[in-house]
Scaffold this motif. Sequence first.
Motif, PDB file in Angstrom:
ATOM      1  N   LEU A  87       1.302  -1.050   0.421  1.00 51.34           N
ATOM      2  CA  LEU A  87      -0.088  -0.070   0.209  1.00 51.34           C
ATOM      3  C   LEU A  87       0.690   1.666  -0.323  1.00 51.34           C
ATOM      4  O   LEU A  87       0.714   2.360  -0.568  1.00 51.34           O
ATOM      5  CB  LEU A  87      -0.724  -0.108   1.465  1.00 51.34           C
ATOM      6  CG  LEU A  87      -1.955  -1.435   1.088  1.00 51.34           C
ATOM      7  CD1 LEU A  87      -3.357  -1.174   2.226  1.00 51.34           C
ATOM      8  CD2 LEU A  87      -2.808  -0.821   0.336  1.00 51.34           C
ATOM      9  N   GLN A  88       2.329   0.900   0.382  1.00 54.03           N
ATOM     10  CA  GLN A  88       2.738   2.125   1.297  1.00 54.03           C
ATOM     11  C   GLN A  88       4.099   2.748  -0.360  1.00 54.03           C
ATOM     12  O   GLN A  88       3.704   3.335  -1.669  1.00 54.03           O
ATOM     13  CB  GLN A  88       3.221   2.217   2.127  1.00 54.03           C
ATOM     14  CG  GLN A  88       2.938   2.108   3.169  1.00 54.03           C
ATOM     15  CD  GLN A  88       3.739   2.331   4.194  1.00 54.03           C
ATOM     16  OE1 GLN A  88       4.820   1.134   4.617  1.00 54.03           O
ATOM     17  NE2 GLN A  88       4.071   2.827   5.670  1.00 54.03           N
ATOM     18  N   GLU A  89       4.309   1.030  -1.378  1.00 50.86           N
ATOM     19  CA  GLU A  89       5.040   1.724  -1.778  1.00 50.86           C
ATOM     20  C   GLU A  89       4.507   1.566  -3.575  1.00 50.86           C
ATOM     21  O   GLU A  89       5.141   1.910  -4.787  1.00 50.86           O
ATOM     22  CB  GLU A  89       6.489   0.543  -1.857  1.00 50.86           C
ATOM     23  CG  GLU A  89       7.128   1.252  -0.527  1.00 50.86           C
ATOM     24  CD  GLU A  89       8.539  -0.187  -0.359  1.00 50.86           C
ATOM     25  OE1 GLU A  89       8.615  -0.595  -1.131  1.00 50.86           O
ATOM     26  OE2 GLU A  89       8.733   0.451   1.146  1.00 50.86           O
ATOM     27  N   GLY A  90       3.406   0.852  -3.710  1.00 46.92           N
ATOM     28  CA  GLY A  90       2.548   0.268  -5.404  1.00 46.92           C
ATOM     29  C   GLY A  90       3.984  -0.876  -5.414  1.00 46.92           C
ATOM     30  O   GLY A  90       4.700  -1.259  -4.462  1.00 46.92           O
ATOM     31  N   LYS A  91       2.965  -1.893  -7.005  1.00 48.40           N
ATOM     32  CA  LYS A  91       3.550  -3.296  -6.463  1.00 48.40           C
ATOM     33  C   LYS A  91       3.738  -3.222  -8.388  1.00 48.40           C
ATOM     34  O   LYS A  91       2.692  -3.961  -8.479  1.00 48.40           O
ATOM     35  CB  LYS A  91       3.332  -4.118  -5.385  1.00 48.40           C
ATOM     36  CG  LYS A  91       4.297  -5.305  -6.219  1.00 48.40           C
ATOM     37  CD  LYS A  91       3.654  -6.633  -5.527  1.00 48.40           C
ATOM     38  CE  LYS A  91       4.141  -7.840  -5.699  1.00 48.40           C
ATOM     39  NZ  LYS A  91       3.656  -8.884  -4.519  1.00 48.40           N
ATOM     40  N   GLY A  92       4.420  -3.435  -9.563  1.00 43.23           N
ATOM     41  CA  GLY A  92       4.092  -3.682 -10.626  1.00 43.23           C
ATOM     42  C   GLY A  92       2.718  -2.351 -11.103  1.00 43.23           C
ATOM     43  O   GLY A  92       2.619  -1.673 -10.512  1.00 43.23           O
ATOM     44  N   GLY A  93       1.788  -3.042 -10.852  1.00 42.84           N
ATOM     45  CA  GLY A  93       0.328  -2.062 -11.723  1.00 42.84           C
ATOM     46  C   GLY A  93      -0.486  -1.578 -10.509  1.00 42.84           C
ATOM     47  O   GLY A  93      -1.278  -1.552 -10.441  1.00 42.84           O
ATOM     48  N   MET A  94      -0.282  -2.270  -9.323  1.00 43.32           N
ATOM     49  CA  MET A  94      -0.735  -1.515  -8.295  1.00 43.32           C
ATOM     50  C   MET A  94       0.473  -0.454  -7.695  1.00 43.32           C
ATOM     51  O   MET A  94       1.038  -0.626  -7.205  1.00 43.32           O
ATOM     52  CB  MET A  94      -0.362  -2.612  -6.823  1.00 43.32           C
ATOM     53  CG  MET A  94      -0.975  -2.401  -5.433  1.00 43.32           C
ATOM     54  SD  MET A  94      -2.084  -2.333  -5.262  1.00 43.32           S
ATOM     55  CE  MET A  94      -2.692  -1.442  -4.517  1.00 43.32           C
ATOM     56  N   PRO A  95      -1.365   0.525  -7.528  1.00 42.53           N
ATOM     57  CA  PRO A  95      -0.730   1.651  -7.738  1.00 42.53           C
ATOM     58  C   PRO A  95      -0.135   1.651  -6.060  1.00 42.53           C
ATOM     59  O   PRO A  95      -1.392   1.352  -4.797  1.00 42.53           O
ATOM     60  CB  PRO A  95      -1.994   2.817  -7.760  1.00 42.53           C
ATOM     61  CG  PRO A  95      -3.302   1.593  -7.954  1.00 42.53           C
ATOM     62  CD  PRO A  95      -2.068   0.938  -8.112  1.00 42.53           C
ATOM     63  N   LYS A  96       0.269   3.356  -5.889  1.00 48.71           N
ATOM     64  CA  LYS A  96       0.530   3.666  -4.088  1.00 48.71           C
ATOM     65  C   LYS A  96      -0.998   4.084  -3.768  1.00 48.71           C
ATOM     66  O   LYS A  96      -1.632   4.684  -4.389  1.00 48.71           O
ATOM     67  CB  LYS A  96       1.553   4.111  -3.247  1.00 48.71           C
ATOM     68  CG  LYS A  96       3.243   4.295  -4.106  1.00 48.71           C
ATOM     69  CD  LYS A  96       3.963   5.614  -3.650  1.00 48.71           C
ATOM     70  CE  LYS A  96       4.892   5.530  -4.586  1.00 48.71           C
ATOM     71  NZ  LYS A  96       6.778   6.023  -4.279  1.00 48.71           N
ATOM     72  N   ALA A  97      -0.835   3.119  -2.754  1.00 52.93           N
ATOM     73  CA  ALA A  97      -2.630   3.949  -1.688  1.00 52.93           C
ATOM     74  C   ALA A  97      -3.124   3.904  -0.714  1.00 52.93           C
ATOM     75  O   ALA A  97      -3.819   4.823  -0.351  1.00 52.93           O
ATOM     76  CB  ALA A  97      -3.087   1.904  -2.197  1.00 52.93           C
ATOM     77  N   ILE A  98      -2.168   4.272   0.297  1.00 55.87           N
ATOM     78  CA  ILE A  98      -2.222   4.720   1.373  1.00 55.87           C
ATOM     79  C   ILE A  98      -1.953   6.380   1.322  1.00 55.87           C
ATOM     80  O   ILE A  98      -3.876   6.472   2.452  1.00 55.87           O
ATOM     81  CB  ILE A  98      -0.351   5.415   2.502  1.00 55.87           C
ATOM     82  CG1 ILE A  98      -0.089   3.831   2.818  1.00 55.87           C
ATOM     83  CG2 ILE A  98      -0.877   5.533   3.427  1.00 55.87           C
ATOM     84  CD1 ILE A  98      -0.966   3.068   3.789  1.00 55.87           C
ATOM     85  N   ALA A  99      -2.255   7.140   0.932  1.00 54.13           N
ATOM     86  CA  ALA A  99      -2.860   8.554   0.854  1.00 54.13           C
ATOM     87  C   ALA A  99      -4.134   8.489   0.645  1.00 54.13           C
ATOM     88  O   ALA A  99      -5.210   9.329   1.250  1.00 54.13           O
ATOM     89  CB  ALA A  99      -1.659   9.368  -0.314  1.00 54.13           C
ATOM     90  N   GLU A 100      -4.333   7.457  -0.911  1.00 53.78           N
ATOM     91  CA  GLU A 100      -5.691   7.221  -1.213  1.00 53.78           C
ATOM     92  C   GLU A 100      -6.869   6.801   0.360  1.00 53.78           C
ATOM     93  O   GLU A 100      -7.862   7.487   0.474  1.00 53.78           O
ATOM     94  CB  GLU A 100      -6.156   6.507  -2.095  1.00 53.78           C
ATOM     95  CG  GLU A 100      -7.060   6.452  -3.061  1.00 53.78           C
ATOM     96  CD  GLU A 100      -7.426   7.788  -3.515  1.00 53.78           C
ATOM     97  OE1 GLU A 100      -6.628   8.457  -4.221  1.00 53.78           O
ATOM     98  OE2 GLU A 100      -9.082   7.643  -3.434  1.00 53.78           O
ATOM     99  N   ILE A 101      -6.136   6.275   1.018  1.00 51.02           N
ATOM    100  CA  ILE A 101      -6.904   5.281   2.058  1.00 51.02           C
ATOM    101  C   ILE A 101      -6.902   6.412   3.319  1.00 51.02           C
ATOM    102  O   ILE A 101      -8.300   6.644   3.387  1.00 51.02           O
ATOM    103  CB  ILE A 101      -5.530   3.872   2.440  1.00 51.02           C
ATOM    104  CG1 ILE A 101      -6.170   2.925   1.577  1.00 51.02           C
ATOM    105  CG2 ILE A 101      -6.322   3.803   4.042  1.00 51.02           C
ATOM    106  CD1 ILE A 101      -4.879   2.183   1.841  1.00 51.02           C
ATOM    107  N   MET A 102      -5.990   7.362   3.604  1.00 48.28           N
ATOM    108  CA  MET A 102      -5.996   8.385   4.967  1.00 48.28           C
ATOM    109  C   MET A 102      -7.463   9.669   4.133  1.00 48.28           C
ATOM    110  O   MET A 102      -7.841  10.221   5.360  1.00 48.28           O
ATOM    111  CB  MET A 102      -5.050   9.284   4.603  1.00 48.28           C
ATOM    112  CG  MET A 102      -3.688   7.721   5.192  1.00 48.28           C
ATOM    113  SD  MET A 102      -4.796   6.621   6.676  1.00 48.28           S
ATOM    114  CE  MET A 102      -4.948   8.316   7.768  1.00 48.28           C
TER     115      MET A 102
END
Length: 112
Positions: A71-86
């Motif tokens: 969630l913090q760093e993203g991974k491949g096709g996975m976007p970083k998500a922490i800011a979005e979650i917060m």
Amino acid sequence: MKKTLATLAGIALITLSGQVFADEASDVGKKIYDRAFGRGCGTCHDIASNPQLSALIKAGTLDRGQFEKVLQEGKGGMPKAIAEIMKNAAVVKAGYGEDQAVDALYKYLGGK
Ligand code: HEC
């Protein structure tokens, strides 16, 4: 006798507030899952070719630490998500910090 009743009432109250807290966390987790990035994590993760988060967590192959790292760093096709979650409205309303928000999401997906 009176004391026993008071003790029992106290225990019931503690159990009840624990329950309310658990329900609130699960609700916040669901709202993150359904609404992150405007369309929810499920837009990608409910597609069979992408990682099935709930199944992985329940199988014990995606632990809390790995989960948060992606969630913090993203991974491949996975976007970083922490800011979005917060900035999710349910997280803001509950006043959750990052740890609590990730916990709520992880628990909603079947983690402990
Ligand atoms: C745009 C599509 C997309 C969205 C939206 C998305 N993900 Fe992902 N996610 C992916 C893809 C693709 C991967 C696989 C990345 C890889 O392994 O290279 C992934 C991987 C992950 C992983 C790592 C799984 C593992 O086994 O290593 C986690 C955890 C994760 N996503 C959580 C989430 C959460 C929680 C959300 C919502 C806040 C979310 N993702 C939203 C596409 C998405």
